[in-house]
Design a protein around this motif. Structure first.
Motif, short mmCIF file in Angstrom:
data_model
loop_
_atom_site.label_atom_id
_atom_site.label_comp_id
_atom_site.label_asym_id
_atom_site.label_seq_id
_atom_site.Cartn_x
_atom_site.Cartn_y
_atom_site.Cartn_z
N VAL A 62 0.87 -1.28 0.11
CA VAL A 62 0.13 -0.11 -0.18
C VAL A 62 1.05 1.32 0.14
O VAL A 62 1.81 1.45 0.94
N TRP A 63 0.92 1.97 -0.91
CA TRP A 63 1.81 3.20 -1.29
C TRP A 63 1.25 4.27 -0.59
O TRP A 63 2.27 5.09 0.23
N SER A 64 -0.01 4.56 -0.62
CA SER A 64 -0.36 5.83 0.18
C SER A 64 -1.94 5.82 0.52
O SER A 64 -2.46 4.73 0.10
N LEU A 65 -2.32 6.31 1.45
CA LEU A 65 -3.70 6.42 1.95
C LEU A 65 -4.26 7.85 1.74
O LEU A 65 -3.43 8.92 2.30
N THR A 66 -5.49 8.36 1.02
CA THR A 66 -5.91 9.44 1.01
C THR A 66 -7.33 9.35 1.90
O THR A 66 -7.63 8.40 2.30
N GLU A 67 -8.00 10.42 1.80
CA GLU A 67 -9.35 10.43 2.51
C GLU A 67 -10.28 9.48 1.86
O GLU A 67 -11.04 8.97 2.95
N ASN A 68 -10.27 9.20 0.54
CA ASN A 68 -11.30 8.09 0.11
C ASN A 68 -10.64 6.84 -0.42
O ASN A 68 -11.48 5.95 -0.83
N HIS A 69 -9.32 6.60 -0.73
CA HIS A 69 -8.68 5.51 -1.45
C HIS A 69 -7.49 5.33 -0.80
O HIS A 69 -6.72 5.93 -0.12
N ILE A 70 -7.00 4.09 -1.22
CA ILE A 70 -5.63 3.60 -1.00
C ILE A 70 -5.01 3.57 -2.44
O ILE A 70 -5.61 3.21 -3.32
N SER A 71 -3.73 3.98 -2.50
CA SER A 71 -2.92 3.82 -3.86
C SER A 71 -2.13 2.66 -3.80
O SER A 71 -1.11 2.60 -2.83
N LEU A 72 -2.06 1.88 -4.73
CA LEU A 72 -0.92 0.76 -4.93
C LEU A 72 -0.21 1.29 -5.90
O LEU A 72 -0.24 2.13 -6.65
N LYS A 73 0.76 0.41 -6.34
CA LYS A 73 1.93 0.68 -7.11
C LYS A 73 1.19 0.56 -8.72
O LYS A 73 0.20 -0.12 -8.86
N GLY A 74 1.71 1.48 -9.50
CA GLY A 74 1.23 1.68 -10.74
C GLY A 74 0.07 2.44 -10.89
O GLY A 74 -0.88 2.48 -11.61
N GLY A 75 -0.44 3.35 -9.78
CA GLY A 75 -1.42 4.17 -9.73
C GLY A 75 -3.09 3.59 -9.70
O GLY A 75 -3.84 4.21 -9.90
N VAL A 76 -2.90 2.54 -9.08
CA VAL A 76 -4.11 1.58 -8.98
C VAL A 76 -4.77 2.21 -7.69
O VAL A 76 -3.95 2.20 -6.55
N LEU A 77 -6.21 2.63 -7.69
CA LEU A 77 -6.92 3.18 -6.51
C LEU A 77 -7.76 1.99 -6.13
O LEU A 77 -8.61 1.60 -6.95
N ILE A 78 -8.12 1.95 -4.81
CA ILE A 78 -9.26 1.20 -4.17
C ILE A 78 -9.81 2.02 -3.52
O ILE A 78 -9.20 2.57 -2.28
N PRO A 79 -11.19 2.22 -3.63
CA PRO A 79 -11.90 3.15 -2.83
C PRO A 79 -12.23 2.45 -1.08
O PRO A 79 -12.27 1.38 -1.07
N LEU A 80 -12.01 3.25 -0.10
CA LEU A 80 -11.99 2.95 1.22
C LEU A 80 -13.22 2.21 1.53
O LEU A 80 -13.31 1.11 2.05
#
Length: 88
Positions: A62-80
């Motif tokens: 898990v590369w980063s955490l925003t208010e609404n998503h997690i970001s994975l390598k390659g710019g893949v986003l998964i909504p929280l």
């Protein structure tokens, strides 16, 4: 509940939908720890999320955490709000 382990590159092939119960606030603490594990220790986390084809799991950094998503390598986003489970 049966979930399928998929490679992170396959996430884009699925239509991600909201989980039955939105536990975004609960998962933020766990996921901030997952970000630290990934960035400092190169450790992977298993994230299970909901899709139109049922729950899917991915083992990834898990590369980063925003208010609404997690970001994975390659710019893949998964909504929280789609996350069902998190394992370290």
């Amino acid at each position: 509940m049966f979930e399928k382990l998929i490679p992170k590159e396959a996430i884009a092939q699925y239509h991600i939908i909201q989980a039955e119960e939105d536990r975004s606030i609960h998962w933020k603490e766990h996921l901030s720890y997952a970000v630290r594990l990934g960035n400092e220790f190169k450790s992977k986390t298993t994230v299970t999320f909901n899709t139109t084809e049922g729950p899917q799991s991915v083992e990834t950094t898990v590369w980063s955490l925003t208010e609404n998503h997690i970001s994975l390598k390659g710019g893949v986003l998964i909504p929280l709000n789609s996350i069902i489970d998190v394992h370290f």
